[in-house]
Design a protein around this motif. Structure first.
Motif, PDB file in Angstrom:
ATOM      1  N   ILE A 195     -14.967  16.065  -5.474  1.00 17.91           N
ATOM      2  CA  ILE A 195     -14.208  16.125  -6.723  1.00 17.91           C
ATOM      3  C   ILE A 195     -14.757  15.111  -7.722  1.00 17.91           C
ATOM      4  N   ASP A 196     -15.057  13.901  -7.274  1.00 19.09           N
ATOM      5  CA  ASP A 196     -15.631  12.878  -8.160  1.00 19.09           C
ATOM      6  C   ASP A 196     -16.968  13.334  -8.735  1.00 19.09           C
ATOM      7  N   ALA A 197     -17.791  13.991  -7.923  1.00 22.71           N
ATOM      8  CA  ALA A 197     -19.078  14.499  -8.409  1.00 22.71           C
ATOM      9  C   ALA A 197     -18.869  15.558  -9.492  1.00 22.71           C
ATOM     10  N   LEU A 198     -17.895  16.428  -9.297  1.00 25.92           N
ATOM     11  CA  LEU A 198     -17.584  17.433 -10.321  1.00 25.92           C
ATOM     12  C   LEU A 198     -17.084  16.778 -11.599  1.00 25.92           C
ATOM     13  N   VAL A 199     -16.220  15.786 -11.459  1.00 30.05           N
ATOM     14  CA  VAL A 199     -15.690  15.076 -12.631  1.00 30.05           C
ATOM     15  C   VAL A 199     -16.826  14.415 -13.403  1.00 30.05           C
ATOM     16  N   ARG A 200     -17.724  13.716 -12.694  1.00 30.98           N
ATOM     17  CA  ARG A 200     -18.862  13.061 -13.361  1.00 30.98           C
ATOM     18  C   ARG A 200     -19.735  14.082 -14.074  1.00 30.98           C
ATOM     19  N   TYR A 201     -19.977  15.235 -13.441  1.00 27.21           N
ATOM     20  CA  TYR A 201     -20.772  16.284 -14.082  1.00 27.21           C
ATOM     21  C   TYR A 201     -20.082  16.790 -15.350  1.00 27.21           C
ATOM     22  N   LEU A 202     -18.795  17.086 -15.247  1.00 29.25           N
ATOM     23  CA  LEU A 202     -18.071  17.593 -16.414  1.00 29.25           C
ATOM     24  C   LEU A 202     -18.099  16.584 -17.569  1.00 29.25           C
ATOM     25  N   GLU A 203     -18.061  15.316 -17.240  1.00 30.97           N
ATOM     26  CA  GLU A 203     -18.135  14.300 -18.291  1.00 30.97           C
ATOM     27  C   GLU A 203     -19.454  14.369 -19.050  1.00 30.97           C
ATOM     28  N   THR A 204     -20.528  14.770 -18.376  1.00 34.49           N
ATOM     29  CA  THR A 204     -21.848  14.823 -19.028  1.00 34.49           C
ATOM     30  C   THR A 204     -22.015  16.033 -19.941  1.00 34.49           C
ATOM     31  N   ILE A 205     -21.136  17.018 -19.842  1.00 35.39           N
ATOM     32  CA  ILE A 205     -21.313  18.243 -20.661  1.00 35.39           C
ATOM     33  C   ILE A 205     -20.249  18.373 -21.744  1.00 35.39           C
ATOM     34  N   GLN A 206     -19.583  17.284 -22.062  1.00 37.50           N
ATOM     35  CA  GLN A 206     -18.542  17.329 -23.083  1.00 37.50           C
ATOM     36  C   GLN A 206     -19.111  17.478 -24.496  1.00 37.50           C
ATOM     37  N   VAL A 207     -18.392  18.261 -25.315  1.00 38.12           N
ATOM     38  CA  VAL A 207     -18.725  18.431 -26.729  1.00 38.12           C
ATOM     39  C   VAL A 207     -18.435  17.103 -27.425  1.00 38.12           C
ATOM     40  N   LYS A 208     -19.348  16.662 -28.246  1.00 41.22           N
ATOM     41  CA  LYS A 208     -19.165  15.380 -28.957  1.00 41.22           C
ATOM     42  C   LYS A 208     -18.350  15.575 -30.213  1.00 41.22           C
ATOM     43  N   LEU A 262     -14.342  23.965 -20.233  1.00 42.76           N
ATOM     44  CA  LEU A 262     -14.363  22.628 -19.635  1.00 42.76           C
ATOM     45  C   LEU A 262     -15.181  21.624 -20.423  1.00 42.76           C
ATOM     46  N   THR A 263     -15.796  22.053 -21.507  1.00 42.25           N
ATOM     47  CA  THR A 263     -16.586  21.140 -22.341  1.00 42.25           C
ATOM     48  C   THR A 263     -15.728  20.462 -23.409  1.00 42.25           C
ATOM     49  N   MET A 264     -14.447  20.794 -23.454  1.00 44.53           N
ATOM     50  CA  MET A 264     -13.572  20.320 -24.534  1.00 44.53           C
ATOM     51  C   MET A 264     -12.593  19.220 -24.116  1.00 44.53           C
ATOM     52  N   PHE A 265     -12.668  18.743 -22.887  1.00 50.04           N
ATOM     53  CA  PHE A 265     -11.721  17.723 -22.440  1.00 50.04           C
ATOM     54  C   PHE A 265     -11.729  16.504 -23.356  1.00 50.04           C
ATOM     55  N   SER A 266     -12.898  15.958 -23.645  1.00 50.78           N
ATOM     56  CA  SER A 266     -12.982  14.749 -24.480  1.00 50.78           C
ATOM     57  C   SER A 266     -12.489  15.021 -25.887  1.00 50.78           C
ATOM     58  N   LYS A 267     -12.943  16.106 -26.470  1.00 53.58           N
ATOM     59  CA  LYS A 267     -12.547  16.436 -27.841  1.00 53.58           C
ATOM     60  C   LYS A 267     -11.036  16.616 -27.941  1.00 53.58           C
ATOM     61  N   GLY A 270     -22.833  16.989  -8.670  1.00 52.93           N
ATOM     62  CA  GLY A 270     -21.827  17.726  -9.417  1.00 52.93           C
ATOM     63  C   GLY A 270     -22.297  19.046  -9.987  1.00 52.93           C
ATOM     64  N   SER A 271     -23.526  19.083 -10.511  1.00 51.77           N
ATOM     65  CA  SER A 271     -24.007  20.335 -11.099  1.00 51.77           C
ATOM     66  C   SER A 271     -24.166  21.415 -10.032  1.00 51.77           C
ATOM     67  N   ASP A 272     -24.592  21.042  -8.833  1.00 50.52           N
ATOM     68  CA  ASP A 272     -24.706  22.019  -7.740  1.00 50.52           C
ATOM     69  C   ASP A 272     -23.326  22.516  -7.315  1.00 50.52           C
ATOM     70  N   LEU A 273     -22.385  21.606  -7.184  1.00 45.25           N
ATOM     71  CA  LEU A 273     -21.025  21.991  -6.832  1.00 45.25           C
ATOM     72  C   LEU A 273     -20.432  22.893  -7.905  1.00 45.25           C
ATOM     73  N   PHE A 274     -20.680  22.564  -9.166  1.00 43.78           N
ATOM     74  CA  PHE A 274     -20.155  23.384 -10.258  1.00 43.78           C
ATOM     75  C   PHE A 274     -20.698  24.809 -10.165  1.00 43.78           C
ATOM     76  N   GLU A 331     -21.673  29.457 -16.506  1.00 40.98           N
ATOM     77  CA  GLU A 331     -22.746  28.468 -16.293  1.00 40.98           C
ATOM     78  C   GLU A 331     -22.662  27.303 -17.278  1.00 40.98           C
ATOM     79  N   ALA A 332     -22.227  27.584 -18.516  1.00 38.43           N
ATOM     80  CA  ALA A 332     -22.122  26.532 -19.528  1.00 38.43           C
ATOM     81  C   ALA A 332     -20.712  25.955 -19.606  1.00 38.43           C
ATOM     82  N   ALA A 333     -19.830  26.332 -18.664  1.00 38.22           N
ATOM     83  CA  ALA A 333     -18.462  25.814 -18.557  1.00 38.22           C
ATOM     84  C   ALA A 333     -17.583  26.156 -19.757  1.00 38.22           C
ATOM     85  N   LYS A 334     -17.893  27.258 -20.433  1.00 34.79           N
ATOM     86  CA  LYS A 334     -17.155  27.667 -21.633  1.00 34.79           C
ATOM     87  C   LYS A 334     -15.986  28.606 -21.341  1.00 34.79           C
ATOM     88  N   GLY A 335     -15.744  28.916 -20.054  1.00 34.89           N
ATOM     89  CA  GLY A 335     -14.651  29.808 -19.700  1.00 34.89           C
ATOM     90  C   GLY A 335     -15.039  31.270 -19.712  1.00 34.89           C
TER      91      GLY A 335
END
Length: 147
Positions: free
Chosen positions: A134-147, A77-82, A44-48, A58-62
């Motif tokens: 797409i699943d690899a990208l989704v898994r990667y994005l899940e790892t970079i979410q703001v807590k 993209l780091t704000m999906f969970s929040k 996922g990180s390579d695809l991203f 690079e940090a998915a902040k837009g």
């Protein structure tokens, strides 16, 4: 103006999908798909970095290099969970990335349709390979979410 933006998006997608850097990773995966008959384990990180960082940064902040040229700023993209009560909406994120089916609440086609772009980029054009990316990208994005 809308027609011009569509042409800009088509150009951006074409450049990204056809660039040597973007195609190098999927081409390596194509051999695995062909030899095993299964979708490769995409990273996922390579695809991203290859497909998303140009707009999302690079940090998915837009804040990617193309962000200032776009009519609408790319999402952080780091704000999906929040923004979803602390739960990462994996299925929704996957549908947004794919883009081949309109997602309620996603608005218009401001983002390239990556399901189609992955199909054209090589590395296995079957649905299993597209879903694996797409699943690899989704898994990667899940790892970079703001807590």
């Amino acid at each position: 103006m809308r027609k011009t933006m569509n042409y800009v998006w088509m150009g951006v997608v074409a450049v990204l999908a056809l660039s040597p850097a973007a195609r190098a990773f999927p081409r390596a995966q194509q051999q695995e798909v062909a030899s095993t008959g299964k979708a490769a384990a995409f990273v996922g990180s390579d695809l991203f970095r290859s497909y998303c960082a140009t707009c999302h940064g690079e940090a998915a902040k837009g804040d990617g290099p193309l962000a200032s040229m776009l009519k609408k700023r790319p999402a952080d993209l780091t704000m999906f969970s929040k923004n979803n009560g602390g739960t990462f909406p994996a299925e929704l994120v996957g549908r947004i990335i794919d883009g081949r089916k309109q997602v309620d609440g996603h608005g218009g086609k401001d983002m390239p349709v990556w399901g189609d772009a992955f199909k054209e980029a090589g590395g296995g054009s079957d649905e299993a390979a597209i879903k694996a990316r797409i699943d690899a990208l989704v898994r990667y994005l899940e790892t970079i979410q703001v807590k």
